[in-house]
Design a protein around this motif. Sequence first.
Motif, PDB file in Angstrom:
ATOM      1  N   LEU A 332       0.830  -1.201   0.000  1.00  0.00           N
ATOM      2  CA  LEU A 332       0.000   0.000   0.000  1.00  0.00           C
ATOM      3  C   LEU A 332       0.869   1.257   0.000  1.00  0.00           C
ATOM      4  O   LEU A 332       0.613   2.208  -0.758  1.00  0.00           O
ATOM      5  CB  LEU A 332      -0.929  -0.011   1.218  1.00  0.00           C
ATOM      6  CG  LEU A 332      -1.939   1.123   1.319  1.00  0.00           C
ATOM      7  CD1 LEU A 332      -2.970   1.046   0.193  1.00  0.00           C
ATOM      8  CD2 LEU A 332      -2.649   1.086   2.683  1.00  0.00           C
ATOM      9  N   LYS A 333       1.895   1.274   0.833  1.00  0.00           N
ATOM     10  CA  LYS A 333       2.789   2.435   0.890  1.00  0.00           C
ATOM     11  C   LYS A 333       3.510   2.632  -0.440  1.00  0.00           C
ATOM     12  O   LYS A 333       3.633   3.766  -0.935  1.00  0.00           O
ATOM     13  CB  LYS A 333       3.807   2.272   2.020  1.00  0.00           C
ATOM     14  CG  LYS A 333       4.705   3.504   2.221  1.00  0.00           C
ATOM     15  CD  LYS A 333       5.625   3.324   3.414  1.00  0.00           C
ATOM     16  CE  LYS A 333       6.394   4.612   3.715  1.00  0.00           C
ATOM     17  NZ  LYS A 333       7.237   5.065   2.592  1.00  0.00           N
ATOM     18  N   ALA A 334       3.979   1.544  -1.050  1.00  0.00           N
ATOM     19  CA  ALA A 334       4.669   1.657  -2.329  1.00  0.00           C
ATOM     20  C   ALA A 334       3.733   2.203  -3.401  1.00  0.00           C
ATOM     21  O   ALA A 334       4.144   3.026  -4.241  1.00  0.00           O
ATOM     22  CB  ALA A 334       5.222   0.294  -2.747  1.00  0.00           C
ATOM     23  N   MET A 335       2.477   1.772  -3.376  1.00  0.00           N
ATOM     24  CA  MET A 335       1.498   2.273  -4.339  1.00  0.00           C
ATOM     25  C   MET A 335       1.301   3.774  -4.172  1.00  0.00           C
ATOM     26  O   MET A 335       1.303   4.531  -5.150  1.00  0.00           O
ATOM     27  CB  MET A 335       0.172   1.530  -4.170  1.00  0.00           C
ATOM     28  CG  MET A 335      -0.937   1.963  -5.117  1.00  0.00           C
ATOM     29  SD  MET A 335      -1.902   3.389  -4.527  1.00  0.00           S
ATOM     30  CE  MET A 335      -2.780   2.643  -3.137  1.00  0.00           C
ATOM     31  N   VAL A 336       1.124   4.229  -2.931  1.00  0.00           N
ATOM     32  CA  VAL A 336       0.924   5.663  -2.685  1.00  0.00           C
ATOM     33  C   VAL A 336       2.164   6.451  -3.094  1.00  0.00           C
ATOM     34  O   VAL A 336       2.066   7.506  -3.745  1.00  0.00           O
ATOM     35  CB  VAL A 336       0.575   5.913  -1.204  1.00  0.00           C
ATOM     36  CG1 VAL A 336       0.586   7.409  -0.899  1.00  0.00           C
ATOM     37  CG2 VAL A 336      -0.783   5.312  -0.866  1.00  0.00           C
ATOM     38  N   VAL A 347      -3.925   5.968   7.643  1.00  0.00           N
ATOM     39  CA  VAL A 347      -4.405   4.598   7.460  1.00  0.00           C
ATOM     40  C   VAL A 347      -4.429   3.933   8.828  1.00  0.00           C
ATOM     41  O   VAL A 347      -3.429   3.952   9.557  1.00  0.00           O
ATOM     42  CB  VAL A 347      -3.492   3.824   6.492  1.00  0.00           C
ATOM     43  CG1 VAL A 347      -3.883   2.350   6.428  1.00  0.00           C
ATOM     44  CG2 VAL A 347      -3.545   4.460   5.098  1.00  0.00           C
ATOM     45  N   GLU A 348      -5.561   3.344   9.175  1.00  0.00           N
ATOM     46  CA  GLU A 348      -5.749   2.749  10.503  1.00  0.00           C
ATOM     47  C   GLU A 348      -5.557   1.239  10.422  1.00  0.00           C
ATOM     48  O   GLU A 348      -6.108   0.582   9.545  1.00  0.00           O
ATOM     49  CB  GLU A 348      -7.153   3.077  11.002  1.00  0.00           C
ATOM     50  CG  GLU A 348      -7.457   2.584  12.411  1.00  0.00           C
ATOM     51  CD  GLU A 348      -8.856   2.980  12.859  1.00  0.00           C
ATOM     52  OE1 GLU A 348      -9.098   2.974  14.076  1.00  0.00           O
ATOM     53  OE2 GLU A 348      -9.706   3.276  11.994  1.00  0.00           O
ATOM     54  N   PHE A 384      -9.135   4.328  -3.455  1.00  0.00           N
ATOM     55  CA  PHE A 384      -9.818   3.146  -2.959  1.00  0.00           C
ATOM     56  C   PHE A 384      -9.697   1.983  -3.943  1.00  0.00           C
ATOM     57  O   PHE A 384      -9.544   0.821  -3.542  1.00  0.00           O
ATOM     58  CB  PHE A 384     -11.291   3.454  -2.676  1.00  0.00           C
ATOM     59  CG  PHE A 384     -11.521   4.258  -1.410  1.00  0.00           C
ATOM     60  CD1 PHE A 384     -10.480   4.871  -0.736  1.00  0.00           C
ATOM     61  CD2 PHE A 384     -12.809   4.394  -0.901  1.00  0.00           C
ATOM     62  CE1 PHE A 384     -10.704   5.605   0.419  1.00  0.00           C
ATOM     63  CE2 PHE A 384     -13.042   5.123   0.263  1.00  0.00           C
ATOM     64  CZ  PHE A 384     -11.992   5.741   0.923  1.00  0.00           C
ATOM     65  N   THR A 385      -9.760   2.269  -5.235  1.00  0.00           N
ATOM     66  CA  THR A 385      -9.634   1.206  -6.237  1.00  0.00           C
ATOM     67  C   THR A 385      -8.255   0.568  -6.176  1.00  0.00           C
ATOM     68  O   THR A 385      -8.117  -0.670  -6.211  1.00  0.00           O
ATOM     69  CB  THR A 385      -9.895   1.769  -7.645  1.00  0.00           C
ATOM     70  OG1 THR A 385     -11.243   2.247  -7.709  1.00  0.00           O
ATOM     71  CG2 THR A 385      -9.691   0.699  -8.713  1.00  0.00           C
ATOM     72  N   ALA A 386      -7.223   1.388  -6.075  1.00  0.00           N
ATOM     73  CA  ALA A 386      -5.860   0.863  -6.005  1.00  0.00           C
ATOM     74  C   ALA A 386      -5.637   0.091  -4.706  1.00  0.00           C
ATOM     75  O   ALA A 386      -5.003  -0.976  -4.701  1.00  0.00           O
ATOM     76  CB  ALA A 386      -4.857   2.012  -6.122  1.00  0.00           C
ATOM     77  N   GLU A 388      -7.992  -1.403  -2.904  1.00  0.00           N
ATOM     78  CA  GLU A 388      -8.791  -2.626  -2.944  1.00  0.00           C
ATOM     79  C   GLU A 388      -8.102  -3.709  -3.764  1.00  0.00           C
ATOM     80  O   GLU A 388      -8.179  -4.896  -3.429  1.00  0.00           O
ATOM     81  CB  GLU A 388     -10.174  -2.322  -3.505  1.00  0.00           C
ATOM     82  CG  GLU A 388     -11.132  -3.485  -3.402  1.00  0.00           C
ATOM     83  CD  GLU A 388     -12.548  -3.105  -3.801  1.00  0.00           C
ATOM     84  OE1 GLU A 388     -13.495  -3.533  -3.118  1.00  0.00           O
ATOM     85  OE2 GLU A 388     -12.708  -2.375  -4.806  1.00  0.00           O
ATOM     86  N   ARG A 389      -7.412  -3.318  -4.822  1.00  0.00           N
ATOM     87  CA  ARG A 389      -6.684  -4.294  -5.628  1.00  0.00           C
ATOM     88  C   ARG A 389      -5.622  -5.001  -4.789  1.00  0.00           C
ATOM     89  O   ARG A 389      -5.409  -6.211  -4.907  1.00  0.00           O
ATOM     90  CB  ARG A 389      -6.048  -3.584  -6.827  1.00  0.00           C
ATOM     91  CG  ARG A 389      -5.479  -4.505  -7.875  1.00  0.00           C
ATOM     92  CD  ARG A 389      -4.975  -3.725  -9.086  1.00  0.00           C
ATOM     93  NE  ARG A 389      -6.074  -3.008  -9.736  1.00  0.00           N
ATOM     94  CZ  ARG A 389      -6.132  -1.684  -9.873  1.00  0.00           C
ATOM     95  NH1 ARG A 389      -5.162  -0.917  -9.378  1.00  0.00           N
ATOM     96  NH2 ARG A 389      -7.146  -1.112 -10.477  1.00  0.00           N
ATOM     97  N   ILE A 390      -4.966  -4.256  -3.917  1.00  0.00           N
ATOM     98  CA  ILE A 390      -3.956  -4.840  -3.023  1.00  0.00           C
ATOM     99  C   ILE A 390      -4.622  -5.739  -1.986  1.00  0.00           C
ATOM    100  O   ILE A 390      -4.181  -6.870  -1.738  1.00  0.00           O
ATOM    101  CB  ILE A 390      -3.147  -3.723  -2.345  1.00  0.00           C
ATOM    102  CG1 ILE A 390      -2.313  -2.970  -3.386  1.00  0.00           C
ATOM    103  CG2 ILE A 390      -2.249  -4.287  -1.241  1.00  0.00           C
ATOM    104  CD1 ILE A 390      -1.698  -1.681  -2.874  1.00  0.00           C
ATOM    105  N   PHE A 391      -5.703  -5.259  -1.372  1.00  0.00           N
ATOM    106  CA  PHE A 391      -6.372  -6.034  -0.329  1.00  0.00           C
ATOM    107  C   PHE A 391      -6.913  -7.358  -0.862  1.00  0.00           C
ATOM    108  O   PHE A 391      -6.777  -8.403  -0.219  1.00  0.00           O
ATOM    109  CB  PHE A 391      -7.527  -5.221   0.274  1.00  0.00           C
ATOM    110  CG  PHE A 391      -7.117  -3.927   0.929  1.00  0.00           C
ATOM    111  CD1 PHE A 391      -5.870  -3.785   1.521  1.00  0.00           C
ATOM    112  CD2 PHE A 391      -7.987  -2.842   0.953  1.00  0.00           C
ATOM    113  CE1 PHE A 391      -5.492  -2.596   2.126  1.00  0.00           C
ATOM    114  CE2 PHE A 391      -7.621  -1.653   1.560  1.00  0.00           C
ATOM    115  CZ  PHE A 391      -6.373  -1.517   2.138  1.00  0.00           C
TER     116      PHE A 391
END
Length: 445
Positions: A332-336, A347-348, A384-386, A388-391
């Motif tokens: 997630l961090k790398a994506m951001v 992010v919680e 959110f789309t990006a 969700e793809r990771i999750f």
Amino acid sequence: MSSTRTASGTASGKNRTWRNWGGNVSVRPAREVTPASVEELAEAVRAAAAEGLRVKAVGTGHSFTSIAATDGLLIRPGLLTGIRHIDRDAMTVTVEAGTPLKRLNLALAREGLSLTNMGDIMEQTVSGATSTGTHGTGRDSASLAAQIRGLEMVTADGSVLTCSERENPEVFAAARIGLGALGVVTAITFAVEPVFLLTAREEPMPFERVLAEFDELWAENEHFEFYWFPHTGNTNTKRNNRSAGPEQPVGRLKGWFEDEFLSNGVFQAANWVGRAAPGTVPAIARISSKALSARTYTDIPYKVFTSPRRVRFLEMEYAVPREAVAETLRELKAMVDRSRLRISFPVEVRTAPADDITLSTASGRDSAYIAVHMFRGTPYQAYFTAAERIFTAHEGRPHWGKLHTRDAEYLSRVYPRFGEFTALRDRLDPDRLFRNDYLRRVLGP
């Protein structure tokens, strides 16, 4: 136009429009009722069925999905509130379904009692919170629904059904997180315990250190959570553990300054600036991540677990296997970091032990929750789309009350007992009286 306001939703007298807390869902039901008893509610359900109207109950509107939306009969539980019975031998409390968690927590504290665990806000009704899987964080103690010992609900034929581990156990297994698909919950019996003290230790910690030590932090603390600030390598951590005392609450002035002025007032203003000028968001994030200093305090549970949340936002949250949390967060961090996204909300990250509830996000597996947020009015879809793809690459399970795009085909793969729930729904609501578009998507036609 006459109107009335509740803590979160809005009912408009002429056009009967209801909106959720996040402002992203609105609905115009054909009719609204506010029953004053279980018998009145059951009669309303029977009447709606006779008229061909779909039925949904709505609480305070803290779900970001349209899980409670209907163009048929909207049931408001505002008169079904209060404690019915406290059983000190069994250590349970039975409470009306429309009771806000805040009112329940205050009432229990006056009786010297407490829930074992809870989420981080307490504005929701008990039935809305449990039906959507509201949770806090815990090594050993699970969601609100996992603390349920009995349920009462009105089913599609207008009858009143009660369930527990001994009575209608197959209904109990599913209805604790029933999504509003099995009936209208009218009362809940929770397990309680004598009120206790928690010591909260809040402190900043580097992102990579939290991930490197996550298993240790989880194992050593009864309740561990942290917030990562996108565009930074910073987090704020929180460890809550039982304490023998003495009680040392946050001082009134310090609490107002940190929890209201900084965490709500200043944060609100920072988000306004970030929405108007997205280029400022990384700098604001760096400042925000360092705004709160370390602190330690000891208080009764609801004063430690919950906090005021006045800045409005939209949210997506997924439960991933707990062992996958570090990898998921690094992705997630790398994506951001490589994107042009500007994320002003932290992010919680929380955890929950495996439970035995059919459609619980922690059903059958130890879980970690990762929640992403965007300030209301800010474009959120790309982020959110990006995310969700990771999750979903980690077999994530979306929170039922928070934004996601998953459907029954996907959900049936990540929930081993999905078919058990839909079969029970077929039995209790064969004509889909409680159906809406959201349930059609997540449970199938």
